[in-house]
Design an enzyme around this catalytic site. Structure first.
Site, mmCIF file in Angstrom:
data_model
loop_
_atom_site.group_PDB
_atom_site.id
_atom_site.type_symbol
_atom_site.label_atom_id
_atom_site.label_comp_id
_atom_site.label_asym_id
_atom_site.label_seq_id
_atom_site.Cartn_x
_atom_site.Cartn_y
_atom_site.Cartn_z
ATOM 1 N N GLU A 172 50.987 28.725 36.960
ATOM 2 C CA GLU A 172 52.103 29.353 36.250
ATOM 3 C C GLU A 172 53.421 29.122 36.987
ATOM 4 O O GLU A 172 54.482 29.040 36.367
ATOM 5 C CB GLU A 172 51.847 30.846 36.069
ATOM 6 C CG GLU A 172 50.705 31.187 35.116
ATOM 7 C CD GLU A 172 51.001 30.811 33.675
ATOM 8 O OE1 GLU A 172 52.175 30.925 33.254
ATOM 9 O OE2 GLU A 172 50.062 30.406 32.968
ATOM 10 N N HIS A 326 40.141 40.013 48.042
ATOM 11 C CA HIS A 326 38.971 39.947 48.903
ATOM 12 C C HIS A 326 39.063 38.808 49.898
ATOM 13 O O HIS A 326 38.646 38.940 51.054
ATOM 14 C CB HIS A 326 37.694 39.789 48.074
ATOM 15 C CG HIS A 326 36.456 39.843 48.915
ATOM 16 N ND1 HIS A 326 35.780 38.711 49.297
ATOM 17 C CD2 HIS A 326 35.824 40.898 49.498
ATOM 18 C CE1 HIS A 326 34.749 39.060 50.063
ATOM 19 N NE2 HIS A 326 34.760 40.365 50.201
ATOM 20 N N LYS A 367 37.086 45.085 57.669
ATOM 21 C CA LYS A 367 38.178 44.222 57.215
ATOM 22 C C LYS A 367 39.550 44.804 57.552
ATOM 23 O O LYS A 367 40.557 44.099 57.507
ATOM 24 C CB LYS A 367 38.052 43.993 55.703
ATOM 25 C CG LYS A 367 36.760 43.262 55.344
ATOM 26 C CD LYS A 367 36.483 43.267 53.849
ATOM 27 C CE LYS A 367 35.103 42.658 53.579
ATOM 28 N NZ LYS A 367 34.733 42.728 52.148
#
Length: 405
Positions: A172, A326, A367
């Site tokens: 895009e 993620h 994380k």
């Protein structure tokens, strides 16, 4: 408890009029922005302590103060204010804030000397130049929207160190260099739009001709890349593929032009999930054999975080969810977590999706570090992210300063 209700049954008085704990004197209290003209040019001391100033600039609205008042407005305004604070903490950190680790004092005052680390051998000035490595993951709809210009500003000024998005986020951006995307309406009927050759992204409209122009631009490049693979042994990965497209588009309105020019890596593990995938599919009939190595890029991406050894720090700015979220968080698992984290999304956690998961879930996976102070704001990124950038990266006299040449 002092009360004038002496005639009430004691059980009722206890249930309804139970005594409150005393709030600390410095506890922040709820106070939004006051649009009324101030009685005097200076705010009261209580306003100043609370952080919800009401002063105007030249009698008009002070937008900086308006944005700063989010922190004490409540609900998601306060969450957005906390996101702004966390990003500014991310920008403020320098390696020089951390103690050198070459010596450690034992019991009795004896010093135990260790082999100096690479960071310990740096001068104070060099340490003051080392800042948080910032990872930014964002969904494709954001380059479809006007948030593209905000992302372009960050890339042009080298404010982000690593980007990750989806195929739509890549294509895009390039398509907008070739043709315009238009404002539509969420209520426009898909069948009617299909007959007119218009594609709807929420309340945006993308003419089908835009994708035809994209194909006309991309196909010859795929031929050149295949030729370089076969003749020069060029090893393509999604990130090197994106960098090549950024250089080829040669358009300063493009996010990925600036990423290519400034050597900011862009990872896209779902590169084929969009128009780019369609083009690669069509190209496989016309001129087969192009190979794009995803495995090489997962090493490159994870190394972006793994090689940032403590006490150096990393930060996450996550816009939306899905694979981009993620991928950035999982890369930071390789170093036992990011030190700073800001999530901005409308997704909720009730269905167990990673897109809706709060930062604390990422802490459980390693994380985000155990001592981090991550924040999530439930807000549409087209509203929240430009506001955040205005009081962080783009804030006049703020915590972000260009690196020395």
């Amino acid at each position: 408890m002092t009360s004038s209700h002496h005639d009430l049954p004691s059980s009722l008085e206890t249930a309804v009029l139970c005594e409150s704990v005393k709030m600390p004197d410095d506890a922040p209290f709820i106070r939004g922005y006051d649009f009324a003209p101030p009685a005097s040019s200076s705010s009261s001391s209580s306003d100043a302590k609370n952080g919800a100033k009401t002063g105007k600039s030249g009698g008009g609205i002070c937008y900086e103060t308006l944005l700063d008042s989010l922190l004490t407005t409540g609900f998601q305004a306060t969450s957005l204010g906390m996101c702004i604070e966390e990003v500014n903490r991310m920008l403020r950190w320098r390696l020089s804030d951390e103690k050198r680790t070459t010596t450690e004092t034992k019991e009795g005052g004896e010093e135990n000397t260790f082999e100096p680390s690479r960071d310990d051998l740096l001068t104070d000035e060099e340490r003051s130049e080392i800042r948080t490595k910032i990872f930014c993951g964002f969904t494709s709809n954001l380059t479809s929207s006007g948030v593209r210009e905000t992302l372009c500003y960050l890339a042009k000024n080298k404010m982000i160190d690593v980007f990750c998005t989806t195929a739509g986020g890549i294509e895009e951006d390039f398509i907008k260099c070739l043709a315009k995307t238009y404002i539509g309406d969420f209520a426009l009927k898909g069948a009617d739009l299909r007959e007119k050759g218009l594609n709807r992204i929420g309340n945006l409209l993308v003419p089908n001709d835009n994708y035809c122009k994209f194909e006309d631009w991309l196909m010859p490049l795929l031929d050149k890349m295949l030729s370089e693979q076969n003749e020069k042994g060029t090893h393509w990965t999604p990130s090197s593929f994106i960098k090549r497209l950024g250089l080829e588009i040669n358009d300063e309105t493009s996010v990925f032009y600036w990423c290519a020019k400034n050597d900011i890596p862009v990872y896209c593990p779902a590169l084929t999930d969009g128009s780019i995938g369609d083009m690669l599919y069509f190209h496989s009939f016309k001129n087969p054999g192009l190979i794009i190595d995803l495995v090489k890029d997962i090493k490159n991406c994870n190394d972006e975080a793994f090689l940032v050894k403590q006490p150096r720090k990393t930060g996450l700015i996550i816009l939306g969810g899905g694979v981009a979220k993620h991928h950035m968080a999982n890369a930071n698992l390789m170093r036992n977590g990011a030190d700073f984290a800001v999530y901005m999304s409308t997704a909720t956690e009730h269905d167990g999706s990673d897109s809706g998961a709060r930062p604390d879930e990422a802490v459980s996976w390693g994380k985000i570090t155990l001592d981090a102070r991550p924040v999530k704001c439930y807000v549409d990124c087209t509203i929240g992210f430009p506001l955040l950038v205005s009081r962080t990266f783009a804030k006049p006299g703020g915590d972000w300063v260009p690196k020395k040449a």
